[in-house]
Design a protein around this motif. Structure first.
Motif, mmCIF file in Angstrom:
data_model
loop_
_atom_site.group_PDB
_atom_site.id
_atom_site.type_symbol
_atom_site.label_atom_id
_atom_site.label_comp_id
_atom_site.label_asym_id
_atom_site.label_seq_id
_atom_site.Cartn_x
_atom_site.Cartn_y
_atom_site.Cartn_z
ATOM 1 N N VAL A 221 -81.922 120.859 -82.376
ATOM 2 C CA VAL A 221 -81.611 120.677 -83.740
ATOM 3 C C VAL A 221 -81.843 121.767 -84.643
ATOM 4 C CG1 VAL A 221 -81.533 119.008 -85.609
ATOM 5 C CG2 VAL A 221 -81.374 118.303 -83.482
ATOM 6 N N SER A 222 -80.983 122.305 -85.339
ATOM 7 C CA SER A 222 -81.188 123.183 -86.453
ATOM 8 C C SER A 222 -82.237 122.784 -87.428
ATOM 9 C CB SER A 222 -79.884 123.852 -86.949
ATOM 10 O OG SER A 222 -80.118 124.691 -87.917
ATOM 11 N N GLU A 223 -83.169 123.613 -87.844
ATOM 12 C CA GLU A 223 -83.825 122.943 -88.856
ATOM 13 C C GLU A 223 -83.410 123.040 -90.350
ATOM 14 O OE1 GLU A 223 -87.076 121.957 -91.202
ATOM 15 O OE2 GLU A 223 -87.060 121.868 -88.901
ATOM 16 N N SER A 224 -82.443 124.120 -90.390
ATOM 17 C CA SER A 224 -81.730 124.220 -91.467
ATOM 18 C C SER A 224 -80.542 122.955 -91.735
ATOM 19 C CB SER A 224 -80.939 125.495 -91.907
ATOM 20 O OG SER A 224 -80.123 125.878 -90.777
ATOM 21 N N SER A 225 -80.288 122.269 -90.749
ATOM 22 C CA SER A 225 -79.215 121.141 -91.007
ATOM 23 C C SER A 225 -79.495 120.379 -92.070
ATOM 24 C CB SER A 225 -79.001 120.641 -89.622
ATOM 25 O OG SER A 225 -78.085 119.374 -89.784
ATOM 26 N N ASP A 226 -78.399 120.196 -92.845
ATOM 27 C CA ASP A 226 -78.252 119.052 -93.844
ATOM 28 C C ASP A 226 -77.960 117.564 -93.325
ATOM 29 O OD1 ASP A 226 -78.957 121.046 -95.857
ATOM 30 O OD2 ASP A 226 -76.966 121.538 -96.006
ATOM 31 N N HIS A 227 -77.526 117.721 -91.878
ATOM 32 C CA HIS A 227 -77.059 116.521 -91.478
ATOM 33 C C HIS A 227 -78.210 115.957 -90.096
ATOM 34 C CE1 HIS A 227 -73.663 117.201 -93.733
ATOM 35 N NE2 HIS A 227 -73.659 118.411 -93.483
ATOM 36 N N LYS A 228 -79.440 116.118 -90.255
ATOM 37 C CA LYS A 228 -80.330 115.678 -89.122
ATOM 38 C C LYS A 228 -80.142 114.124 -88.708
ATOM 39 C CE LYS A 228 -84.003 119.151 -89.283
ATOM 40 N NZ LYS A 228 -83.787 119.664 -90.997
ATOM 41 N N GLU A 229 -79.710 113.316 -89.313
ATOM 42 C CA GLU A 229 -79.361 112.106 -88.825
ATOM 43 C C GLU A 229 -78.331 112.013 -88.008
ATOM 44 O OE1 GLU A 229 -80.992 109.042 -89.217
ATOM 45 O OE2 GLU A 229 -82.692 110.018 -90.079
ATOM 46 N N GLU A 230 -77.371 112.604 -88.287
ATOM 47 C CA GLU A 230 -76.207 112.583 -87.395
ATOM 48 C C GLU A 230 -76.537 113.648 -86.212
ATOM 49 O OE1 GLU A 230 -74.611 111.919 -91.685
ATOM 50 O OE2 GLU A 230 -76.064 113.427 -90.682
ATOM 51 N N ALA A 231 -77.136 114.716 -86.558
ATOM 52 C CA ALA A 231 -77.522 115.515 -85.340
ATOM 53 C C ALA A 231 -78.357 114.910 -84.243
ATOM 54 C CB ALA A 231 -78.396 116.703 -85.881
ATOM 55 N N TRP A 232 -79.510 113.867 -84.832
ATOM 56 C CA TRP A 232 -79.794 112.921 -83.828
ATOM 57 C C TRP A 232 -79.141 112.041 -83.347
ATOM 58 C CZ3 TRP A 232 -84.242 112.841 -81.230
ATOM 59 C CH2 TRP A 232 -84.674 111.900 -80.715
ATOM 60 N N LYS A 233 -78.131 111.409 -83.836
ATOM 61 C CA LYS A 233 -77.106 110.829 -83.051
ATOM 62 C C LYS A 233 -76.440 111.239 -82.086
ATOM 63 C CE LYS A 233 -76.435 107.290 -86.970
ATOM 64 N NZ LYS A 233 -75.244 106.933 -87.802
ATOM 65 N N LEU A 234 -76.200 112.516 -82.148
ATOM 66 C CA LEU A 234 -75.474 113.087 -80.997
ATOM 67 C C LEU A 234 -76.469 113.513 -79.895
ATOM 68 C CD1 LEU A 234 -72.983 114.684 -79.855
ATOM 69 C CD2 LEU A 234 -73.487 116.566 -81.186
ATOM 70 N N PHE A 235 -77.649 113.921 -80.365
ATOM 71 C CA PHE A 235 -78.689 114.226 -79.480
ATOM 72 C C PHE A 235 -78.893 113.126 -78.576
ATOM 73 C CE2 PHE A 235 -83.161 113.960 -78.021
ATOM 74 C CZ PHE A 235 -83.316 115.130 -77.440
ATOM 75 N N GLU A 236 -79.119 111.915 -79.151
ATOM 76 C CA GLU A 236 -79.647 110.700 -78.650
ATOM 77 C C GLU A 236 -78.479 110.294 -77.418
ATOM 78 O OE1 GLU A 236 -81.957 106.487 -79.816
ATOM 79 O OE2 GLU A 236 -80.717 107.524 -81.265
ATOM 80 N N PHE A 237 -77.144 110.317 -78.057
ATOM 81 C CA PHE A 237 -75.926 109.857 -77.204
ATOM 82 C C PHE A 237 -75.908 110.866 -75.933
ATOM 83 C CE2 PHE A 237 -71.576 111.090 -76.207
ATOM 84 C CZ PHE A 237 -71.155 110.042 -75.527
ATOM 85 N N LEU A 238 -76.154 112.252 -76.155
ATOM 86 C CA LEU A 238 -76.047 113.003 -74.962
ATOM 87 C C LEU A 238 -76.940 113.197 -73.848
ATOM 88 C CD1 LEU A 238 -75.036 116.414 -76.858
ATOM 89 C CD2 LEU A 238 -73.544 114.998 -75.352
ATOM 90 N N MET A 239 -78.150 112.414 -74.405
ATOM 91 C CA MET A 239 -79.240 112.138 -73.504
ATOM 92 C C MET A 239 -79.374 110.807 -73.062
ATOM 93 S SD MET A 239 -80.389 115.105 -73.112
ATOM 94 C CE MET A 239 -81.666 114.587 -71.908
ATOM 95 N N SER A 240 -78.465 109.987 -73.335
ATOM 96 C CA SER A 240 -78.325 108.605 -72.933
ATOM 97 C C SER A 240 -77.976 108.478 -71.555
ATOM 98 C CB SER A 240 -77.436 107.603 -73.707
ATOM 99 O OG SER A 240 -76.089 108.208 -73.508
ATOM 100 N N GLU A 241 -78.173 107.460 -70.723
ATOM 101 C CA GLU A 241 -77.921 107.258 -69.234
ATOM 102 C C GLU A 241 -76.794 107.607 -68.917
ATOM 103 O OE1 GLU A 241 -78.546 104.280 -65.608
ATOM 104 O OE2 GLU A 241 -79.575 103.775 -67.386
ATOM 105 N N ASP A 242 -75.738 106.823 -69.349
ATOM 106 C CA ASP A 242 -74.291 107.093 -68.897
ATOM 107 C C ASP A 242 -73.615 108.231 -69.482
ATOM 108 O OD1 ASP A 242 -74.430 104.553 -67.527
ATOM 109 O OD2 ASP A 242 -73.440 103.475 -69.319
ATOM 110 N N ALA A 243 -73.817 108.648 -70.414
ATOM 111 C CA ALA A 243 -73.566 110.087 -71.191
ATOM 112 C C ALA A 243 -73.897 111.227 -70.235
ATOM 113 C CB ALA A 243 -73.510 110.391 -72.813
ATOM 114 N N ASN A 244 -75.068 111.133 -69.969
ATOM 115 C CA ASN A 244 -75.963 112.274 -69.439
ATOM 116 C C ASN A 244 -75.450 112.398 -67.952
ATOM 117 O OD1 ASN A 244 -78.892 113.519 -68.283
ATOM 118 N ND2 ASN A 244 -78.033 114.389 -70.020
ATOM 119 N N ALA A 245 -75.086 111.225 -67.418
ATOM 120 C CA ALA A 245 -74.876 111.391 -65.906
ATOM 121 C C ALA A 245 -73.250 111.978 -65.841
ATOM 122 C CB ALA A 245 -74.760 109.852 -65.428
#
Length: 329
Positions: A221-245
């Protein structure tokens, strides 16, 4: 906001303040990181998570092994050395190959130090270089013996990884340690080639978990991001069991979530075997997260070549590399 990362970049980006502390984000969002197969840390905090991993197993040419009287892929160092010598002596092919080009020095990582990790060893202690320990010394001595026996394909000092793959694909090399990412290319380039995949040989008698060398597509995640909450949601989705598979299936790679299973393992026997190897071991690449990682490989590579040429001893090689590496930490 969400960035793709290579492990070799992480230390520099973290020190520059360019990427965010993922450990802090995980804590803030009460995230269970036990589901992650691996994490890349700098100074005790995670800055990159491998989303999908391309592991480096041992490829063996079935016909060349059989012609040399070798019944099965080698599982330990003695068996590998014996097989490499037998293949070399049996015909026109080399037993194995070692890509040691200084231009792309990743051979030190993927084809040399990977053998240390396969036996549970480490080149670091408390995050600092520890290149003179017994495990590293024995690994380098092992390759020196193989090189002096003449089992490597010619041109090792200028060979790049893609050159090694071409030699194996065309039946001129019997065994190689290489990325699973090249599996499809090898099959398409030579449909008649019969080969097997197995875990990297470990030290004789070693029965622990084997470290598996890997390269990955990493998330940060970019340290300079103004959207860390949204960035975290995408990170969590990409690393979830089904999406990551699904991501791993598209990439023909192995997932960063330990519970994810890519669909291709059910349809491809070799990929299924490779996935079993992946699940039985653990992802291991100690260069990820180190400062100037590629330059560290090049420094070791220069000394390694000099040692193979007989210009310096194994101890001299490791002591000199230890000194040059320590200056970078």
């Amino acid at each position: 906001d969400v960035v793709g990362l290579d492990g070799a970049w992480v230390n520099d980006f973290a020190k520059q303040g360019a990427i965010a502390d993922l450990s802090a984000l995980m804590t803030e969002h009460d995230y269970d990181d036990s589901q992650l197969a691996s994490q890349v840390e700098v100074d005790g905090s995670t800055y990159m998570v491998p989303a999908v991993n391309f592991v480096y197993p041992l490829y063996t040419n079935d016909a060349l092994l059989a012609d040399a009287g070798v019944d099965a892929p080698p599982s330990n160092r003695t068996e590998f050395a014996d097989a490499a010598r037998a293949i070399t002596e049996a015909g026109d092919a080399a037993g194995t190959a070692m890509p040691l080009s200084l231009e792309t020095p990743s051979g030190v990582q993927n084809q040399v130090m990977s053998w240390l990790w396969a036996s549970g060893g480490s080149m670091l202690k408390d995050g600092k270089p520890d290149l003179t320990n017994d495990g590293v010394t024995e690994t380098i001595e092992y390759f020196d013996d193989l090189y002096q026996d003449g089992v490597f394909a010619p041109g090792a000092f200028t060979m790049k990884e893609q050159d090694m793959v071409e030699e194996f694909t065309n039946g001129r090399v019997g065994m190689m340690v290489d990325s699973l990412a090249h599996l499809t290319m090898i099959r398409e380039s030579n449909p008649d080639l019969k080969f097997s995949i197995s875990a990297l040989p470990a030290e004789d008698g070693y029965d622990g978990k084997r470290g598996i060398p890997y390269a990955s597509w990493g998330l940060g995640v970019s340290e300079s991001s103004d959207h860390k909450e949204e960035a975290w949601k995408l990170f969590e989705f990409l690393m979830s069991e089904d999406a990551n598979a699904e991501l791993a299936s598209m990439a023909k790679a192995f997932p960063g979530n330990v519970a994810s299973v890519p669909d291709f393992v059910e349809d491809d026997e070799l990929m299924s075997q490779a996935f079993d190897i992946y699940q039985a071991g653990y992802p291991a690449n100690e260069f990820t997260g180190l400062p100037v990682a590629e330059d560290l490989m090049r420094q070791m590579n220069e000394q390694f070549q000099a040692m193979l040429e007989g210009d310096i001893t194994v101890d001299d090689m490791l002591e000199t590399t230890q000194e040059s590496w320590s200056a970078e930490f």
